[in-house]
Design a protein around this motif. Structure first.
Motif, mmCIF file in Angstrom:
data_model
loop_
_atom_site.group_PDB
_atom_site.id
_atom_site.type_symbol
_atom_site.label_atom_id
_atom_site.label_comp_id
_atom_site.label_asym_id
_atom_site.label_seq_id
_atom_site.Cartn_x
_atom_site.Cartn_y
_atom_site.Cartn_z
ATOM 1 N N GLU A 22 19.490 17.712 -84.439
ATOM 2 C CA GLU A 22 18.019 18.142 -83.888
ATOM 3 C C GLU A 22 17.351 18.236 -85.122
ATOM 4 O O GLU A 22 17.616 18.895 -86.226
ATOM 5 N N ASN A 24 12.962 18.900 -85.769
ATOM 6 C CA ASN A 24 11.742 19.349 -85.075
ATOM 7 C C ASN A 24 11.786 19.255 -83.814
ATOM 8 O O ASN A 24 10.822 18.960 -83.062
ATOM 9 N N ALA A 26 13.780 17.429 -81.689
ATOM 10 C CA ALA A 26 13.918 16.573 -80.778
ATOM 11 C C ALA A 26 15.310 15.931 -81.210
ATOM 12 O O ALA A 26 15.469 16.380 -82.599
ATOM 13 N N ALA A 42 14.046 10.260 -86.978
ATOM 14 C CA ALA A 42 13.606 10.914 -85.767
ATOM 15 C C ALA A 42 12.816 9.924 -85.017
ATOM 16 O O ALA A 42 12.121 9.218 -85.531
ATOM 17 N N PHE A 43 12.716 10.156 -83.685
ATOM 18 C CA PHE A 43 12.246 9.259 -82.756
ATOM 19 C C PHE A 43 11.441 9.740 -81.769
ATOM 20 O O PHE A 43 11.790 11.048 -81.254
ATOM 21 N N GLU A 44 10.272 9.233 -81.414
ATOM 22 C CA GLU A 44 9.637 9.621 -80.179
ATOM 23 C C GLU A 44 9.718 8.607 -79.133
ATOM 24 O O GLU A 44 9.315 7.258 -79.387
ATOM 25 N N LEU A 45 9.604 9.148 -77.847
ATOM 26 C CA LEU A 45 9.788 8.098 -76.734
ATOM 27 C C LEU A 45 8.663 7.914 -76.036
ATOM 28 O O LEU A 45 8.129 9.131 -75.661
ATOM 29 N N ALA A 46 8.192 6.952 -75.711
ATOM 30 C CA ALA A 46 6.971 6.885 -74.675
ATOM 31 C C ALA A 46 7.184 5.827 -73.634
ATOM 32 O O ALA A 46 7.202 4.643 -74.045
ATOM 33 N N ILE A 50 10.517 3.366 -77.970
ATOM 34 C CA ILE A 50 10.478 4.332 -79.079
ATOM 35 C C ILE A 50 9.090 3.882 -79.624
ATOM 36 O O ILE A 50 8.761 2.943 -80.077
ATOM 37 N N ARG A 54 10.285 8.143 -87.516
ATOM 38 C CA ARG A 54 9.987 8.667 -88.920
ATOM 39 C C ARG A 54 11.384 8.885 -89.529
ATOM 40 O O ARG A 54 12.342 9.404 -89.076
#
Length: 72
Positions: A22, A24, A26, A42-46, A50, A54
């Motif tokens: 984990e 931040n 996520a 680290a990934f953000e999904l939308a 992806i 970062r």
């Protein structure tokens, strides 16, 4: 998606141990060579894709992260 990346890293980066951690708040991937933390991604999904990814590879920042992680 994270499981796919872990599987791929094991296939193409022999000797690299990748764990899901984990970061931040996520899911993130941590790459280890023995007890040495090589990097964190680290990934953000939308919409299932992806968005930004970062990666941290700065040794000073990784030292801080390593101290925060309980090595499995």
């Amino acid at each position: 998606m994270v499981r796919f990346l872990v599987g791929g890293s094991r296939r193409f980066a022999a000797g690299l141990d990748v764990t899901v951690v984990e970061g931040n708040g996520a899911s993130a991937l941590a790459g280890w060579a023995g007890d040495t933390l090589l990097g964190v991604a680290a990934f953000e999904l939308a919409d299932g894709v992806i968005a930004p990814m970062r990666c941290v590879v700065n040794p000073d920042k990784l030292d801080f992260v390593r101290r925060q992680l309980a090595r499995p």
